[in-house]
Write an enzyme that holds these catalytic residues in place. Structure first.
Site, mmCIF file in Angstrom:
data_model
loop_
_atom_site.group_PDB
_atom_site.id
_atom_site.type_symbol
_atom_site.label_atom_id
_atom_site.label_comp_id
_atom_site.label_asym_id
_atom_site.label_seq_id
_atom_site.Cartn_x
_atom_site.Cartn_y
_atom_site.Cartn_z
ATOM 1 N N GLY A 117 0.805 -1.220 0.000
ATOM 2 C CA GLY A 117 0.000 0.000 0.000
ATOM 3 C C GLY A 117 0.836 1.267 0.000
ATOM 4 O O GLY A 117 2.032 1.252 0.299
ATOM 5 N N ARG B 292 -1.481 8.173 4.497
ATOM 6 C CA ARG B 292 -1.731 8.887 5.751
ATOM 7 C C ARG B 292 -0.446 9.155 6.551
ATOM 8 O O ARG B 292 -0.451 9.946 7.496
ATOM 9 C CB ARG B 292 -2.731 8.092 6.609
ATOM 10 C CG ARG B 292 -4.155 8.180 6.083
ATOM 11 C CD ARG B 292 -5.083 7.184 6.760
ATOM 12 N NE ARG B 292 -4.926 5.826 6.237
ATOM 13 C CZ ARG B 292 -5.590 4.765 6.695
ATOM 14 N NH1 ARG B 292 -6.441 4.905 7.693
ATOM 15 N NH2 ARG B 292 -5.401 3.571 6.174
ATOM 16 N N GLY C 257 -12.591 -1.205 9.220
ATOM 17 C CA GLY C 257 -13.736 -1.924 8.684
ATOM 18 C C GLY C 257 -14.617 -2.381 9.838
ATOM 19 O O GLY C 257 -14.119 -2.836 10.866
ATOM 20 N N ARG D 127 30.576 5.265 20.170
ATOM 21 C CA ARG D 127 30.122 5.044 18.791
ATOM 22 C C ARG D 127 30.462 3.632 18.324
ATOM 23 O O ARG D 127 31.161 2.889 19.010
ATOM 24 C CB ARG D 127 30.723 6.136 17.903
ATOM 25 C CG ARG D 127 30.105 7.510 18.228
ATOM 26 C CD ARG D 127 30.800 8.624 17.509
ATOM 27 N NE ARG D 127 30.930 8.351 16.095
ATOM 28 C CZ ARG D 127 31.879 8.865 15.319
ATOM 29 N NH1 ARG D 127 32.781 9.684 15.834
ATOM 30 N NH2 ARG D 127 31.921 8.570 14.045
ATOM 31 N N TYR E 127 38.574 12.534 22.842
ATOM 32 C CA TYR E 127 38.133 11.785 21.662
ATOM 33 C C TYR E 127 39.085 10.630 21.442
ATOM 34 O O TYR E 127 40.280 10.839 21.191
ATOM 35 C CB TYR E 127 38.093 12.683 20.417
ATOM 36 C CG TYR E 127 37.795 11.845 19.187
ATOM 37 C CD1 TYR E 127 36.632 11.071 19.140
ATOM 38 C CD2 TYR E 127 38.681 11.766 18.116
ATOM 39 C CE1 TYR E 127 36.368 10.248 18.056
ATOM 40 C CE2 TYR E 127 38.410 10.951 17.022
ATOM 41 C CZ TYR E 127 37.250 10.194 17.003
ATOM 42 O OH TYR E 127 36.990 9.368 15.941
ATOM 43 N N ARG F 52 57.784 20.676 24.727
ATOM 44 C CA ARG F 52 57.315 21.947 25.258
ATOM 45 C C ARG F 52 58.299 23.049 24.950
ATOM 46 O O ARG F 52 59.495 22.858 25.102
ATOM 47 C CB ARG F 52 57.211 21.817 26.770
ATOM 48 C CG ARG F 52 55.833 22.089 27.247
ATOM 49 C CD ARG F 52 55.760 21.869 28.717
ATOM 50 N NE ARG F 52 54.799 20.829 28.987
ATOM 51 C CZ ARG F 52 54.708 20.201 30.140
ATOM 52 N NH1 ARG F 52 55.571 20.456 31.102
ATOM 53 N NH2 ARG F 52 53.794 19.297 30.316
#
Ligand code: UD1
Ligand code: CA
Length: 433
Positions: free
Chosen positions: A11, A15, A135, A309, A340, A414
């Site tokens: 179908g 809707r 129906g 993830r 991260y 550094r």
């Protein structure tokens, strides 16, 4: 079990007001049609999926999960409607269970309710306050089902009927073979209705068995509002099952868990957590507002507000707030804050300082970072992949690591710190004190 199953999914689903075919809209992470097929496979090895509208797209999605389905393309131009949908089926078994593709909440037990019936024609109904859209089931004076009238074809009197057709049927294959050709499209929608088979059975003195079903489970999803209702019902089921298995959930209504997630042992899932895909959680605590996707978490605590993830495997590890992990293996690690960690493996006893970043992407390809045991990574470190840090290494705070670091070493890059006396006062032209 000797039963064939047809799932009507041809179908248009107008809707839903969507470019996506109705049956591909998702509930708990998976297409509605996927849920129905998965349950149907528990009782049948002869499953027919009827498609028409965007059939290639629907098949492409289902091929991700299933390889033994019979797809039937409905002859929609000549035979539109649910009666047209089941015309082309060549069922292997004597009984054919007909399901709607927009009923994602049906489980094996609900299908078995029908499968065990011996009547030649079995239909389903429930009684509801607002029967609009369904129906209506018309009962004769002997209390048998006489016919089903679609809302668009119903008289005002019939529209008042609160018994509605739930849309699931069991037919004898012989009955279908003899009677499908008798269906006509003599109705408001000019469609061939599967529901007219009930009237035909009655005319042939074949008793139609009507099974009372639960509205909540057999509700058809016809709009995005219905989709949201079905989602809540499925989520409640998923979470209840885990809690009964010993998982603690804090404010369960705020938690979202997809259908194929596994949680076991003494795990705690706090409020606002999302567990997605094929995630497995074992003896772990997932704290407030964390997201875990397609990953394995064992004996660890994650979050609050962490994002794990896909393809991560985290064990005996502490992950704190604002840490993102992707495609990485962490075993016995502490990463407490703001990092991260992507495409890496990190071994036991290693501490990842706040603000550590694996620079895994150079704009063209992704590279791996390998970190050994007992490594101490100072805060604000960048690890430019591909790079290997061997065991027992110290990385000084603020270091950008661009070379492999040998076992036992210190890595530090550094600039010497300069301190210029009274610079502030010169710069702003003020006097000191
Ligand atoms: C249908 C029933 C209605 C029942 C309701 C229950 C008919 C004529 N009506 O109405 O009595 O109360 O389900 O939810 O059957 N489909 C096809 N091919 C088509 C048309 C539809 O495969 O040509 C599929 C749809 O994809 C859907 C299912 O059949 O999965 C039902 O179609 P839908 O349009 O939702 O039927 P309803 O109007 O809800
Ligand atoms: Ca429907």
């Amino acid at each position: 079990m000797n039963i064939s199953i047809a799932i009507m999914a041809a179908g248009f689903g107008t809707r839903m007001k969507s470019k996506i075919p109705k049956v591909l809209h998702k509930i708990s992470g998976y297409e509605m049609l996927y849920h129905t097929i998965k349950e149907a496979q528990k009782i049948s090895d002869d499953i027919h999926v009827i498609l028409y509208h965007q059939s290639d797209l629907v098949q492409k999605h289902m091929n991700k999960y299933f390889d033994d389905l019979n797809y039937i393309i409905q002859d929609y131009n000549n035979f539109p409607g649910t009666g047209g949908a089941i015309r082309g089926i060549n069922a292997k078994n004597k009984k054919l269970l007909v399901l709607n593709g927009d009923m994602p909440l049906l489980e094996e037990k609900d299908m078995l309710l029908f499968a065990n019936e011996s009547a030649k024609v079995v239909m389903s109904s429930f009684t509801c306050e607002d029967s609009s859209g369904y129906g209506r089931v018309i009962i004769d004076s002997n209390n048998n089902v006489e016919k089903i009238v679609e809302e668009k074809d119903a008289t005002n009197e019939e529209k008042k009927v609160k018994d509605v057709n739930a849309g699931v049927y069991l037919f004898d294959s012989d009955f279908l073979k003899n009677n499908l050709p008798k269906l006509t499209n003599n109705n408001k929608q000019k469609e061939y209705y599967i529901t007219d088979l009930i009237k035909i059975a009655k005319e042939q003195n074949i008793t139609v068995k009507a099974i009372k079903v639960d509205e909540e489970i057999f509700m058809g999803v016809n709009s995005k509002y219905h989709l949201s209702i079905a989602e809540v019902i499925m989520q409640n089921r998923i979470k209840k099952r885990f809690m009964e298995d010993g998982v603690i959930m804090r404010l369960p209504s705020s938690i979202y868990i997809e259908a194929n997630v596994q949680i076991s042992g003494e795990s705690v899932i706090e409020n606002g957590v999302s567990l997605l895909g094929d995630t497995k959680i074992l003896d772990s605590i997932i704290k407030t507002n964390s997201v875990v996707e397609n990953s394995i978490i064992e004996n660890s605590n994650i979050g609050p507000m962490a994002r794990i993830r896909p393809d991560s495997h985290i064990s005996y590890t502490h992950i704190g707030n604002f840490v993102e992990v992707k495609k990485s293996t962490l075993k016995g690690v502490k990463a407490g804050h703001l990092s991260y960690l992507g495409d890496c493996s990190i071994d036991e006893g290693t501490n990842i300082g706040c603000g550590t970043i694996t620079c895994n992407y150079d704009g063209k390809a992704k590279y791996k970072t390998i970190i050994g045991k007992n490594v101490f990574i100072g805060s604000d470190t960048q690890l430019v992949a591909p790079v290997t840090i061997e065991d027992d290494v110290i990385i000084a705070s603020g270091t950008t690591v661009t070379k492999n670091v040998k076992k036992g070493s210190l890595a530090i890059n550094r600039e010497p710190l300069k301190i210029i006396d009274n610079f502030f006062y010169k710069f702003f032209g003020k006097n000191n004190g």
